[in-house]
Design an enzyme around this catalytic site. Sequence first.
Site, PDB file in Angstrom:
ATOM      1  N   GLU A 111       0.222  11.023  -1.215  1.00  0.00           N
ATOM      2  CA  GLU A 111       1.501  10.532  -1.734  1.00  0.00           C
ATOM      3  C   GLU A 111       2.516  10.590  -0.604  1.00  0.00           C
ATOM      4  O   GLU A 111       2.488  11.524   0.203  1.00  0.00           O
ATOM      5  CB  GLU A 111       2.038  11.392  -2.877  1.00  0.00           C
ATOM      6  CG  GLU A 111       1.316  11.223  -4.190  1.00  0.00           C
ATOM      7  CD  GLU A 111       0.249  12.267  -4.369  1.00  0.00           C
ATOM      8  OE1 GLU A 111       0.337  13.335  -3.724  1.00  0.00           O
ATOM      9  OE2 GLU A 111      -0.692  12.024  -5.153  1.00  0.00           O
ATOM     10  N   TYR A 123       0.530   5.049   7.925  1.00  0.00           N
ATOM     11  CA  TYR A 123      -0.670   5.028   7.078  1.00  0.00           C
ATOM     12  C   TYR A 123      -1.254   3.614   7.008  1.00  0.00           C
ATOM     13  O   TYR A 123      -2.463   3.427   7.114  1.00  0.00           O
ATOM     14  CB  TYR A 123      -0.341   5.525   5.666  1.00  0.00           C
ATOM     15  CG  TYR A 123       0.111   6.977   5.628  1.00  0.00           C
ATOM     16  CD1 TYR A 123      -0.563   7.960   6.338  1.00  0.00           C
ATOM     17  CD2 TYR A 123       1.211   7.363   4.859  1.00  0.00           C
ATOM     18  CE1 TYR A 123      -0.156   9.276   6.297  1.00  0.00           C
ATOM     19  CE2 TYR A 123       1.633   8.686   4.819  1.00  0.00           C
ATOM     20  CZ  TYR A 123       0.944   9.636   5.546  1.00  0.00           C
ATOM     21  OH  TYR A 123       1.343  10.943   5.507  1.00  0.00           O
TER      22      TYR A 123
END
Length: 155
Positions: A111, A123
């Site tokens: 998260e 990411y």
Amino acid sequence: MLPESPPLELQFEPLLADRLDEVLRVEQRAYRHPWNRTNFLDSLHAGYQAQLLVAGTQILGYFVAMKGVDEVHLLNITVDPPYQGQGWARLMLDALAVWGRGQAAQWVWLEVRASNTRALRAYESCGYRRMGERKDYYPVGDGQREAAVVMSLRL
Ligand SMILES: CC(C)(COP(=O)(O)OP(=O)(O)OC[C@H]1O[C@@H](n2cnc3c(N)ncnc32)[C@H](O)[C@@H]1OP(=O)(O)O)[C@@H](O)C(=O)NCCC(=O)NCCS
């Protein structure tokens, strides 16, 4: 011609309690809402994968990840601000994927704050995909909260 000083040795080493003071100073520099000592100690006592990336004795960054049934959950990844933007997060995410595969995991999940565009880009640049959002997941102060973006990487 030889360089004046040899390059510092880059390596991963287990994040242990004896380096926690340094790690907590990095946390304070890197986050508005840093982990505290208890967060790290709980992770260490639970046996989570916690690795430091060091150059010589200098901490560049670290990550903490938890093994689930067929997935790995990334709980913390941090690069000390003076060393950000030099590829260290990418190296740690690669190391995490190697470890996850070694654990027979099929996914990495994480998260990230919806406002953390730098981390989101890091990411995505490393192959993670947005899978959804958790509303009001993180505190932002003044009683406000912000969403978490849930991301995953297929190993
Ligand atoms: C997010 C974080 C871990 C990235 O670490 P980093 O070492 O700076 O990232 P890298 O240098 O490995 O870069 C990886 C990717 O991140 C992105 N990135 C790096 N620096 C960036 C910057 N200044 N602005 C925007 N994106 C950036 C790029 O997409 C890069 O991919 P590329 O190499 O294809 O260009 C680091 O900024 C950090 O520790 N931030 C504070 C803590 C945090 O937010 N952790 C994540 C919590 S979920």
